[in-house]
Design an enzyme around this catalytic site. Structure first.
Site, PDB file in Angstrom:
ATOM      1  N   SER A 116      28.642 105.346  21.700  1.00  0.00           N
ATOM      2  CA  SER A 116      27.448 105.286  20.856  1.00  0.00           C
ATOM      3  C   SER A 116      26.249 104.929  21.718  1.00  0.00           C
ATOM      4  O   SER A 116      26.377 104.133  22.664  1.00  0.00           O
ATOM      5  CB  SER A 116      27.610 104.203  19.788  1.00  0.00           C
ATOM      6  OG  SER A 116      26.367 103.939  19.165  1.00  0.00           O
ATOM      7  N   TYR A 128      29.883  95.246  17.992  1.00  0.00           N
ATOM      8  CA  TYR A 128      30.003  96.715  18.117  1.00  0.00           C
ATOM      9  C   TYR A 128      29.266  97.258  19.350  1.00  0.00           C
ATOM     10  O   TYR A 128      29.850  98.007  20.142  1.00  0.00           O
ATOM     11  CB  TYR A 128      29.466  97.377  16.847  1.00  0.00           C
ATOM     12  CG  TYR A 128      29.496  98.888  16.891  1.00  0.00           C
ATOM     13  CD1 TYR A 128      30.705  99.583  16.773  1.00  0.00           C
ATOM     14  CD2 TYR A 128      28.327  99.634  17.055  1.00  0.00           C
ATOM     15  CE1 TYR A 128      30.734 100.972  16.813  1.00  0.00           C
ATOM     16  CE2 TYR A 128      28.353 101.019  17.091  1.00  0.00           C
ATOM     17  CZ  TYR A 128      29.556 101.695  16.966  1.00  0.00           C
ATOM     18  OH  TYR A 128      29.591 103.060  17.010  1.00  0.00           O
TER      19      TYR A 128
HETATM   20  P1  NDP Z   1      34.735 106.651  10.179  1.00  0.00           P
HETATM   21  O1  NDP Z   1      34.798 105.248   9.724  1.00  0.00           O
HETATM   22  O2  NDP Z   1      34.397 107.736   9.205  1.00  0.00           O
HETATM   23  O3  NDP Z   1      36.108 107.072  10.877  1.00  0.00           O
HETATM   24  C1  NDP Z   1      36.712 106.226  11.812  1.00  0.00           C
HETATM   25  C2  NDP Z   1      38.090 106.753  12.116  1.00  0.00           C
HETATM   26  O4  NDP Z   1      38.725 105.855  13.039  1.00  0.00           O
HETATM   27  C3  NDP Z   1      38.982 106.805  10.872  1.00  0.00           C
HETATM   28  O5  NDP Z   1      39.816 107.925  10.951  1.00  0.00           O
HETATM   29  C4  NDP Z   1      39.785 105.524  10.995  1.00  0.00           C
HETATM   30  O6  NDP Z   1      41.036 105.570  10.317  1.00  0.00           O
HETATM   31  C5  NDP Z   1      39.992 105.512  12.493  1.00  0.00           C
HETATM   32  N1  NDP Z   1      40.484 104.235  12.968  1.00  0.00           N
HETATM   33  C6  NDP Z   1      39.907 103.009  12.878  1.00  0.00           C
HETATM   34  N2  NDP Z   1      40.721 102.083  13.396  1.00  0.00           N
HETATM   35  C7  NDP Z   1      41.835 102.728  13.822  1.00  0.00           C
HETATM   36  C8  NDP Z   1      43.041 102.323  14.436  1.00  0.00           C
HETATM   37  N3  NDP Z   1      43.302 101.029  14.707  1.00  0.00           N
HETATM   38  N4  NDP Z   1      43.963 103.269  14.743  1.00  0.00           N
HETATM   39  C9  NDP Z   1      43.724 104.562  14.469  1.00  0.00           C
HETATM   40  N5  NDP Z   1      42.622 105.018  13.866  1.00  0.00           N
HETATM   41  C10 NDP Z   1      41.690 104.096  13.552  1.00  0.00           C
HETATM   42  O7  NDP Z   1      33.699 106.634  11.398  1.00  0.00           O
HETATM   43  P2  NDP Z   1      32.929 107.795  12.186  1.00  0.00           P
HETATM   44  O8  NDP Z   1      33.597 109.104  11.991  1.00  0.00           O
HETATM   45  O9  NDP Z   1      31.497 107.653  11.877  1.00  0.00           O
HETATM   46  O10 NDP Z   1      33.117 107.281  13.689  1.00  0.00           O
HETATM   47  C11 NDP Z   1      33.938 107.919  14.639  1.00  0.00           C
HETATM   48  C12 NDP Z   1      33.518 107.435  16.015  1.00  0.00           C
HETATM   49  O11 NDP Z   1      32.148 107.770  16.237  1.00  0.00           O
HETATM   50  C13 NDP Z   1      33.627 105.918  16.201  1.00  0.00           C
HETATM   51  O12 NDP Z   1      34.123 105.637  17.487  1.00  0.00           O
HETATM   52  C14 NDP Z   1      32.186 105.459  16.060  1.00  0.00           C
HETATM   53  O13 NDP Z   1      31.941 104.246  16.752  1.00  0.00           O
HETATM   54  C15 NDP Z   1      31.446 106.624  16.683  1.00  0.00           C
HETATM   55  N6  NDP Z   1      30.047 106.732  16.297  1.00  0.00           N
HETATM   56  C16 NDP Z   1      29.693 107.036  15.010  1.00  0.00           C
HETATM   57  C17 NDP Z   1      28.362 107.151  14.657  1.00  0.00           C
HETATM   58  C18 NDP Z   1      27.927 107.525  13.282  1.00  0.00           C
HETATM   59  O14 NDP Z   1      26.699 107.604  13.047  1.00  0.00           O
HETATM   60  N7  NDP Z   1      28.836 107.779  12.327  1.00  0.00           N
HETATM   61  C19 NDP Z   1      27.292 106.922  15.648  1.00  0.00           C
HETATM   62  C20 NDP Z   1      27.777 106.636  16.975  1.00  0.00           C
HETATM   63  C21 NDP Z   1      29.098 106.547  17.265  1.00  0.00           C
HETATM   64  P3  NDP Z   1      41.219 105.002   8.804  1.00  0.00           P
HETATM   65  O15 NDP Z   1      40.734 106.073   7.880  1.00  0.00           O
HETATM   66  O16 NDP Z   1      42.679 104.736   8.718  1.00  0.00           O
HETATM   67  O17 NDP Z   1      40.378 103.746   8.711  1.00  0.00           O
END
Ligand code: NDP
Length: 243
Positions: A150, A166
């Protein structure tokens, strides 16, 4: 006689694993890689959510299969690695923001348990999964690793809300990405970090017009870099992000 796709999966179909692929940006990356012709391993910790994601991808004509994967569990990661036969691309996408209530991520009242929890997923999770998958990746012709970071982790930009668990977790992820790139110097393994931008997902409360597909684009570019592509960098759609 020529054996076409109807004869079964072609032997050289590349396989990609996306962590946290059941929703949000991870799902969009899985879908995008599938559309590019990859066989996609949908890494997700919840059985129901994983099965649902695999079905949605298959309904769109993508060759997807589920892999049970909790990135905070050594056992889960080891079992996941044992079920995958071939791996060309790893996208470390799974990430969490961590609790923000009661000043939990205000640096002046920082809850260190929140820091530990966030690091366990966003940083240690990436190391667990990467190291478990490396023996498979090293057998690939052009292995690529993409760490979904990020711009909040950028020390130069100082952007986004104050989130003292974070943001530093993503700074550390960027630093670890550089360490891996240096360790892979002289090999065919290419690793980079990216920022998807501010994207409408559960994570952001859908408070952005930017779609997960738009957010996935930079990860797809890095997952398909040519052999002379950049190594150990930090990118978004516009190009290089300041560390
Ligand atoms: P979401 O919350 O929509 O999705 C996160 C995903 O990570 C889910 O599938 C969740 O699974 C999974 N997850 C969390 N913890 C674990 C774990 N212990 N083991 C396996 N899977 C896990 O978030 P985003 O799609 O927005 O984010 C995806 C990535 O992008 C992240 O790394 C985030 O930091 C990064 N990001 C996002 C931004 C945004 O604006 N959305 C901006 C910058 C970076 P479950 O459904 O089971 O919780």
């Amino acid at each position: 006689m020529h054996s076409g796709p109807s004869m079964g999966r072609v032997k050289d179909t590349k396989t990609a694993l996306v962590t946290g692929a059941n929703k949000g940006i991870g799902f969009a990356i899985a879908q995008g890689l599938g559309a590019l012709g990859f066989r996609v391993a949908v890494g997700a910790r919840d059985d129901v959510r994983r099965k649902d994601a695999v079905e949605r991808l298959r309904a769109r004509g993508i060759d997807a299969f589920g892999v049970a994967l909790d990135v905070t569990s050594d056992d889960s990661v080891a079992e996941a690695a044992a079920t995958i036969e071939r791996l060309d691309v790893l996208v470390n996408n799974a990430g969490i923001g961590g609790r923000t209530d009661a000043g939990a991520q205000d640096p002046t009242t920082l809850d260190l348990d929140v820091v530990r929890t966030v690091l366990d997923t966003n940083v240690f999770g990436v190391v667990r999964v990467t190291n478990a998958m490396l023996p498979l990746l090293r057998q690939a012709t052009s292995p690529r690793i993409v760490n979904v970071s990020s711009n909040m982790g950028s020390l130069a930009l100082r952007t986004g809300p104050i989130m003292a668990a974070y943001a530093p977790s993503k700074s550390m992820l960027n630093s670890i990405t550089v360490q891996y790139a240096r360790a892979f110097d002289g090999t065919n393994v290419i690793v980079n970090a990216c920022c998807p931008g501010y994207v409408a997902t559960d994570f952001t409360g859908f408070a952005s017009p930017r779609t997960p597909e738009q957010g996935a684009a930079i990860a797809l570019r890095l997952a398909t870099l040519p052999d002379d592509g950049p190594r150990g960098g930090f990118f978004d759609d516009e190009g290089v992000i300041a560390w």
